[in-house]
Design a protein around this motif. Sequence first.
Motif, PDB file in Angstrom:
ATOM      1  N   CYS A 207       0.838  -1.203   0.000  1.00  0.00           N
ATOM      2  CA  CYS A 207       0.000   0.000   0.000  1.00  0.00           C
ATOM      3  C   CYS A 207       0.880   1.262   0.000  1.00  0.00           C
ATOM      4  O   CYS A 207       1.828   1.361   0.783  1.00  0.00           O
ATOM      5  N   ILE A 208       0.569   2.201  -0.878  1.00  0.00           N
ATOM      6  CA  ILE A 208       1.386   3.421  -0.980  1.00  0.00           C
ATOM      7  C   ILE A 208       1.380   4.182   0.346  1.00  0.00           C
ATOM      8  O   ILE A 208       2.397   4.750   0.757  1.00  0.00           O
ATOM      9  N   SER A 209       0.273   4.138   1.040  1.00  0.00           N
ATOM     10  CA  SER A 209       0.208   4.836   2.325  1.00  0.00           C
ATOM     11  C   SER A 209       1.278   4.269   3.281  1.00  0.00           C
ATOM     12  O   SER A 209       2.013   5.016   3.935  1.00  0.00           O
ATOM     13  N   TYR A 210       1.388   2.951   3.339  1.00  0.00           N
ATOM     14  CA  TYR A 210       2.426   2.321   4.178  1.00  0.00           C
ATOM     15  C   TYR A 210       3.826   2.662   3.656  1.00  0.00           C
ATOM     16  O   TYR A 210       4.719   3.013   4.417  1.00  0.00           O
ATOM     17  N   LEU A 211       3.996   2.580   2.341  1.00  0.00           N
ATOM     18  CA  LEU A 211       5.329   2.822   1.762  1.00  0.00           C
ATOM     19  C   LEU A 211       5.832   4.220   2.105  1.00  0.00           C
ATOM     20  O   LEU A 211       7.027   4.426   2.323  1.00  0.00           O
ATOM     21  N   GLY A 227       4.227   7.553  -7.616  1.00  0.00           N
ATOM     22  CA  GLY A 227       3.892   8.857  -8.210  1.00  0.00           C
ATOM     23  C   GLY A 227       4.482   9.996  -7.415  1.00  0.00           C
ATOM     24  O   GLY A 227       5.674   9.985  -7.097  1.00  0.00           O
ATOM     25  N   ILE A 228       3.651  10.967  -7.048  1.00  0.00           N
ATOM     26  CA  ILE A 228       4.149  12.116  -6.276  1.00  0.00           C
ATOM     27  C   ILE A 228       3.580  12.108  -4.854  1.00  0.00           C
ATOM     28  O   ILE A 228       3.416  13.150  -4.231  1.00  0.00           O
ATOM     29  N   SER A 229       3.304  10.894  -4.330  1.00  0.00           N
ATOM     30  CA  SER A 229       2.771  10.802  -2.957  1.00  0.00           C
ATOM     31  C   SER A 229       3.881  11.057  -1.937  1.00  0.00           C
ATOM     32  O   SER A 229       4.888  10.345  -1.943  1.00  0.00           O
ATOM     33  N   ILE A 230       3.676  12.011  -1.080  1.00  0.00           N
ATOM     34  CA  ILE A 230       4.666  12.307  -0.033  1.00  0.00           C
ATOM     35  C   ILE A 230       4.213  11.730   1.296  1.00  0.00           C
ATOM     36  O   ILE A 230       5.013  11.287   2.109  1.00  0.00           O
ATOM     37  N   TYR A 231       2.923  11.733   1.538  1.00  0.00           N
ATOM     38  CA  TYR A 231       2.414  11.085   2.750  1.00  0.00           C
ATOM     39  C   TYR A 231       1.023  10.547   2.471  1.00  0.00           C
ATOM     40  O   TYR A 231       0.132  11.283   2.069  1.00  0.00           O
ATOM     41  N   GLY A 232       0.852   9.241   2.719  1.00  0.00           N
ATOM     42  CA  GLY A 232      -0.461   8.607   2.560  1.00  0.00           C
ATOM     43  C   GLY A 232      -0.876   8.488   1.103  1.00  0.00           C
ATOM     44  O   GLY A 232      -0.118   8.840   0.182  1.00  0.00           O
TER      45      GLY A 232
END
Length: 375
Positions: A207-211, A227-232
Amino acid sequence: MKLKQFIVEVARKVGIDIIGFTDCNILDNIEDYLLERIEDNRITEFEERDIKKRIDPKKVFPDCNSIIVLGISYNVDFNEYPSYKLKGKISKSSWGEDYHRVVKDKMDKLVYEIEKVVDFKYLSFVDTGPLVDRELAMKAGVGWYGKNCSIINDEYGSFIFIGYILTDLEIESDNSIQSKCGNCERCLKACPTGALEGAYKFNPKKCISYLTQTKERIPYELREKMGISIYGCDVCQLACPKNSEAIKSKSKEFIPKVTKGFVDIEEMLEMSNSEFKEKYGSMAGSWRGKNVLKRNCLIALGNMKNKHNIPLLKKVLLDSSPMVREYAAWAILKTDYNIGVKAVAEVIKVEKDIDVKEEMQRLLKYFHKKIFNVS
Ligand code: SF4
């Protein structure tokens, strides 16, 4: 007025959107699922490993007779964008003020009002408690499980924070609600990493949120999907039709006044610790510290693949954090292989940390294979 009705009315007055009640029986339903996750190594470092503590309210609070479960929507109506050039996304759960404090504050107000009419013992939690809060929320009728394993409330959708109060009060339980997903599979299809491995089958380690929160080294192929996810990450919830019809949040605390829902990547990469604390200290997503967010900014830059970012990446290759240096190497190689190879080869000569040095060498080999299609 009956106590239950009194609690429901006070909850509304203190800004709690959803409330339900359940008993203190062991959460049998979920035991096998949790055991299976441990066996399959699908459990994260943030979770309690003692399954009994996760499913038995009496182990957490021996005097427990009933549980009050609360839901507070954080789905605020906000559509502004910041003017920064390099924007990295913050998930809605980390917009505005830290929800631990906001939800706790509302729960404390509720407890204070209940104490005026009855003496009782209690223990309350928001997110950090050992019990599986989603299971409690489902049992208490706060919402039903979506195929993405979120709890979905008929009125407020799934962008809700869950809190619970274990009490010695005897309060009649509410009924649980069965899933209403039907044939829909939009969330399963939308997840970029395939973390939703099937309906109701969630692999948190993908899960990107965990990563965005782990300090473990993130597999290269998963970095590319962040992508450009910094948090969650909000992808599976944004894909859900139940959220497009949902009532918006009334809690103004969750409006992202400071960030407008985005990190200024350039600023983040050059911030001092005190500047970071001042700007991001009250944001829920700051709990893993500045370097984890800086690392995520580098993953975002790598995924942007914009050559204008090379000077910034070269600077960060000399950052004081070993983790940040490693990811700067990944990002520069991803942005431009030829420039990246030269820049990384230069910093390897002066790199003192053996782990970082080895990782940079691995990265050079990995990108070489990828670019030249060598097996
Ligand atoms: Fe259920 Fe569809 Fe929402 Fe997924 S997107 S949780 S399948 S309703």
